[in-house]
Design a protein around this motif. Structure first.
Motif, PDB file in Angstrom:
ATOM      1  N   LEU A  24       0.832  -1.210   0.000  1.00 11.91           N
ATOM      2  CA  LEU A  24       0.000   0.000   0.000  1.00 11.91           C
ATOM      3  C   LEU A  24       0.867   1.261   0.000  1.00 11.91           C
ATOM      4  O   LEU A  24       0.572   2.228  -0.710  1.00 11.91           O
ATOM      5  CB  LEU A  24      -0.944  -0.003   1.198  1.00 11.91           C
ATOM      6  CG  LEU A  24      -2.070  -1.035   1.136  1.00 11.91           C
ATOM      7  CD1 LEU A  24      -2.813  -1.090   2.462  1.00 11.91           C
ATOM      8  CD2 LEU A  24      -3.021  -0.723  -0.010  1.00 11.91           C
ATOM      9  N   GLU A  25       1.932   1.235   0.777  1.00 15.17           N
ATOM     10  CA  GLU A  25       2.868   2.354   0.810  1.00 15.17           C
ATOM     11  C   GLU A  25       3.492   2.575  -0.571  1.00 15.17           C
ATOM     12  O   GLU A  25       3.570   3.698  -1.067  1.00 15.17           O
ATOM     13  CB  GLU A  25       3.952   2.043   1.847  1.00 15.17           C
ATOM     14  CG  GLU A  25       5.091   3.015   1.914  1.00 15.17           C
ATOM     15  CD  GLU A  25       6.172   2.497   2.863  1.00 15.17           C
ATOM     16  OE1 GLU A  25       7.357   2.577   2.473  1.00 15.17           O
ATOM     17  OE2 GLU A  25       5.851   2.010   3.959  1.00 15.17           O
ATOM     18  N   GLU A  28       1.117   4.059  -3.167  1.00 19.12           N
ATOM     19  CA  GLU A  28       0.976   5.507  -2.998  1.00 19.12           C
ATOM     20  C   GLU A  28       2.161   6.237  -3.632  1.00 19.12           C
ATOM     21  O   GLU A  28       1.994   7.251  -4.304  1.00 19.12           O
ATOM     22  CB  GLU A  28       0.867   5.837  -1.504  1.00 19.12           C
ATOM     23  CG  GLU A  28       0.350   7.197  -1.207  1.00 19.12           C
ATOM     24  CD  GLU A  28      -1.066   7.444  -1.683  1.00 19.12           C
ATOM     25  OE1 GLU A  28      -1.337   8.581  -2.111  1.00 19.12           O
ATOM     26  OE2 GLU A  28      -1.897   6.523  -1.655  1.00 19.12           O
ATOM     27  N   LEU A  31       1.994   6.234  -7.486  1.00 23.79           N
ATOM     28  CA  LEU A  31       1.022   7.157  -8.083  1.00 23.79           C
ATOM     29  C   LEU A  31       1.688   8.390  -8.702  1.00 23.79           C
ATOM     30  O   LEU A  31       1.205   8.929  -9.689  1.00 23.79           O
ATOM     31  CB  LEU A  31       0.011   7.621  -7.029  1.00 23.79           C
ATOM     32  CG  LEU A  31      -1.110   6.670  -6.687  1.00 23.79           C
ATOM     33  CD1 LEU A  31      -1.932   7.221  -5.527  1.00 23.79           C
ATOM     34  CD2 LEU A  31      -1.991   6.414  -7.892  1.00 23.79           C
ATOM     35  N   HIS A  32       2.775   8.825  -8.099  1.00 19.02           N
ATOM     36  CA  HIS A  32       3.414  10.067  -8.541  1.00 19.02           C
ATOM     37  C   HIS A  32       4.846   9.868  -9.039  1.00 19.02           C
ATOM     38  O   HIS A  32       5.526  10.844  -9.364  1.00 19.02           O
ATOM     39  CB  HIS A  32       3.404  11.079  -7.398  1.00 19.02           C
ATOM     40  CG  HIS A  32       2.033  11.327  -6.859  1.00 19.02           C
ATOM     41  ND1 HIS A  32       1.087  12.060  -7.533  1.00 19.02           N
ATOM     42  CD2 HIS A  32       1.423  10.886  -5.730  1.00 19.02           C
ATOM     43  CE1 HIS A  32      -0.032  12.084  -6.847  1.00 19.02           C
ATOM     44  NE2 HIS A  32       0.141  11.378  -5.744  1.00 19.02           N
ATOM     45  N   SER A  64      10.175   2.479  -7.179  1.00 18.53           N
ATOM     46  CA  SER A  64       8.969   1.920  -6.569  1.00 18.53           C
ATOM     47  C   SER A  64       8.474   0.664  -7.287  1.00 18.53           C
ATOM     48  O   SER A  64       8.128  -0.317  -6.614  1.00 18.53           O
ATOM     49  CB  SER A  64       7.857   2.969  -6.433  1.00 18.53           C
ATOM     50  OG  SER A  64       7.573   3.590  -7.655  1.00 18.53           O
TER      51      SER A  64
END
Length: 141
Positions: A24-25, A28, A31-32, A64
């Motif tokens: 989940l981290e 996030e 996303l960017h 990521s």
């Protein structure tokens, strides 16, 4: 869920919860992660720093998904173990977990390869995707 109902699997359940939180981290962050690449690509083609900034942004954007591939491989392996040795009434959940984890590892490894085309991160991510695929095979057998 496949680990939750067996007391001897508490360590597996705990690790699965840790991996869920990490995923989940990372989602996030992801996303960017590509925004700096897009910004660098918007620089004029004759800008002397453009190529360097694009390369640096792509390398950073690959961090990521590479980490997501690592989580995916580990979760697939945990799920495969549970599918084989855990509560057989919950094997379907473990198999579903292995399939989803492999899919995330494969997709993430592909993003790394798209961003970087070569190098250690590409090789490592591909290895993680292969680990996840092997775990999926074990879960399905």
């Amino acid at each position: 869920m496949a680990a939750a109902f067996t007391p001897e699997r508490e360590a597996v359940a705990r690790r699965a919860r840790e991996m869920r939180a990490r995923a989940l981290e990372l989602a996030e962050i992801e996303l960017h992660a590509y925004e700096p690449v897009l910004e660098a690509l918007r620089l004029p083609r004759d800008d002397p720093q453009r190529a360097e900034r694009v390369d640096a942004a792509r390398a950073k954007a690959s961090e990521s998904p590479r980490a997501i591939a690592e989580v995916g491989a580990e979760v697939a392996e945990l799920a495969a173990d549970l599918a084989r040795t855990g509560n057989q009434n919950l094997a379907g959940d473990a198999i579903a977990g292995a399939l989803l984890a492999e899919a995330s590892a494969q997709a993430a490894a592909r993003l790394v390869a798209i961003n970087l085309t070569e190098g250690r991160a590409v090789t490592e991510s591909a290895d993680l995707a292969r680990r996840a695929a092997a775990a999926r095979e074990i879960a399905l057998s």
